[in-house]
Design an enzyme around this catalytic site. Sequence first.
Site, short mmCIF file in Angstrom:
data_model
loop_
_atom_site.label_atom_id
_atom_site.label_comp_id
_atom_site.label_asym_id
_atom_site.label_seq_id
_atom_site.Cartn_x
_atom_site.Cartn_y
_atom_site.Cartn_z
N CYS A 1 0.81 -1.21 0.00
CA CYS A 1 0.00 0.00 0.00
C CYS A 1 0.84 1.26 0.00
O CYS A 1 0.31 2.36 -0.22
CB CYS A 1 -0.95 0.02 1.20
SG CYS A 1 -0.12 0.10 2.79
N ASN A 2 2.14 1.17 0.26
CA ASN A 2 2.95 2.39 0.23
C ASN A 2 4.31 2.22 -0.44
O ASN A 2 5.20 3.05 -0.24
CB ASN A 2 3.15 2.95 1.66
CG ASN A 2 3.67 1.91 2.63
OD1 ASN A 2 4.52 1.09 2.28
ND2 ASN A 2 3.16 1.94 3.85
N ARG A 3 4.46 1.17 -1.26
CA ARG A 3 5.71 1.03 -2.01
C ARG A 3 5.53 0.08 -3.18
O ARG A 3 4.70 -0.85 -3.14
CB ARG A 3 6.85 0.54 -1.12
CG ARG A 3 6.78 -0.93 -0.73
CD ARG A 3 7.98 -1.37 0.09
NE ARG A 3 8.03 -0.64 1.35
CZ ARG A 3 8.98 0.24 1.66
NH1 ARG A 3 9.96 0.49 0.81
NH2 ARG A 3 8.96 0.87 2.82
N GLU B 1 6.44 -1.47 11.72
CA GLU B 1 5.28 -2.33 11.45
C GLU B 1 5.75 -3.68 10.93
O GLU B 1 6.69 -3.77 10.14
CB GLU B 1 4.31 -1.66 10.49
CG GLU B 1 4.88 -1.31 9.12
CD GLU B 1 4.62 -2.39 8.10
OE1 GLU B 1 3.86 -3.32 8.41
OE2 GLU B 1 5.19 -2.31 7.00
N GLN C 1 4.37 -9.48 3.63
CA GLN C 1 4.29 -9.00 2.25
C GLN C 1 5.54 -9.38 1.46
O GLN C 1 5.45 -9.76 0.29
CB GLN C 1 4.09 -7.48 2.26
CG GLN C 1 2.74 -7.06 2.83
CD GLN C 1 2.68 -5.59 3.15
OE1 GLN C 1 3.68 -4.95 3.46
NE2 GLN C 1 1.47 -5.02 3.08
N MET D 1 -4.80 -7.23 4.62
CA MET D 1 -5.12 -5.95 5.27
C MET D 1 -6.49 -6.01 5.93
O MET D 1 -6.69 -5.48 7.02
CB MET D 1 -5.08 -4.82 4.24
CG MET D 1 -3.71 -4.58 3.64
SD MET D 1 -2.62 -3.71 4.78
CE MET D 1 -3.02 -2.02 4.38
#
Length: 440
Positions: A50-52, A114, A120, A193
Amino acid sequence: MSVLVVGLSHRTTPVPVLERVAVADSDAGKLLDQLLKAPSVSEAVLLSTCNRVEVYAVVETFHGGMNEVVEVLARQAGAEPSDLFEHLYVHYSAAAVEHLFSVAGGLDSMVVGEAQILGQLRSAYNRADGAGVVGRTLHELVQQALRVGKRVHTDTGIDHAGASVVSEALSDAAEALGGLAGRRALIVGAGSMGGLAAAHLRRAGIGEVVIANRTAANGARLATALEADGVTARSTGLADLVTEIALADVLFACTGSVDTVVGAELIGDREPGRPLVVCDLGLPKDVDPAAALLSGVRVVDLETLQRRLSDAPTGQDALRAAEIVAEEVRAYLAGQRSAEVTPTVTALRKRAAEVVDAELLRLDSRLPSLDGAVRDELAKTVRRVVDKLLHTPTVRVKELAAAPGGDGYAEALRELFGLDPQGPAAVSTPHSTRTKGEKR
């Protein structure tokens, strides 16, 4: 052949650009295939969260590999490579190892520490391995990165609060609603998620959870798990979103879809004045951005979290984690350098054995009547002498090669003894027997 990392993340890239480059699970195999077709790339792993979005590749040359990887990412985004350059980061060789270990340790995450990134990364490796695009280099590197990540989380308190973008988003929801206890939550998407959101909601004392998912079995599985933990839960299909959104206090969405799943019109049909917090962690967005304009609706998305968490302090646990990563990088690189000299040592000992065998044959031709026992004892003596002469230099060259810049010692050994410079490459065996361009 060296490891190259080309990526975009929350640190370097606005969320709208990340959304364009994001790779859905269903498209990952196609992108990996495109990477392996690039002339300079022999192995690849794609990490898209979600961020990379990052590509780890084994390449023949730096510039050739970088340009080819960027071209693949640009095609994925429907853009020109030049459109991505200002947002890209590139790491090569030792720097690539350090970056991957930092990512696995949670030091490069939006929420430092986190732990979800480990799962992931493992999924990204398994997907690439299943597609046949992982060889020995990335196999060993990623497995070591997973071990480093586990060590960071075991030896430090960096994740003591279990923080993640999910927990941060739901924390905002709890603040807006005056707590989540007894509330109704709708989770759209039953992936990792969604499961993490369900766990946080359970701990927050949520009253009821509804799982809306495209695949009914996955939604039912997550709902059953929640019920087993004492939470009232059920599953439904995406066709019932209007009804379920009207009843919800919190809407959490993260599906991995490349298209909008929840349109603004689905949210508008609610009781006037009743608040709704929308936590949209999809990349690209799962919820129509126009939802933020609706009365009583508050949207928490990746852009919201990116702004808030970009300057978050680290603390002593993060510093200790960084020390562990640095220590593990040094150890890994030393091991790699030591391993690289092993074929040269093997070639040297093979050359010595060939010389001994040749001289013993010459002895046989000159003294054909030599007693067999005497001949055997002479052979053992000669081999012992050779082994003793080679012992110290072969041990020392491995020790010296493990130090930074130590690759020159193996090269000197090959030059001094006239060893085949291609020998070391021939001794290495890949993790996968798949050859470049071969399909499974």
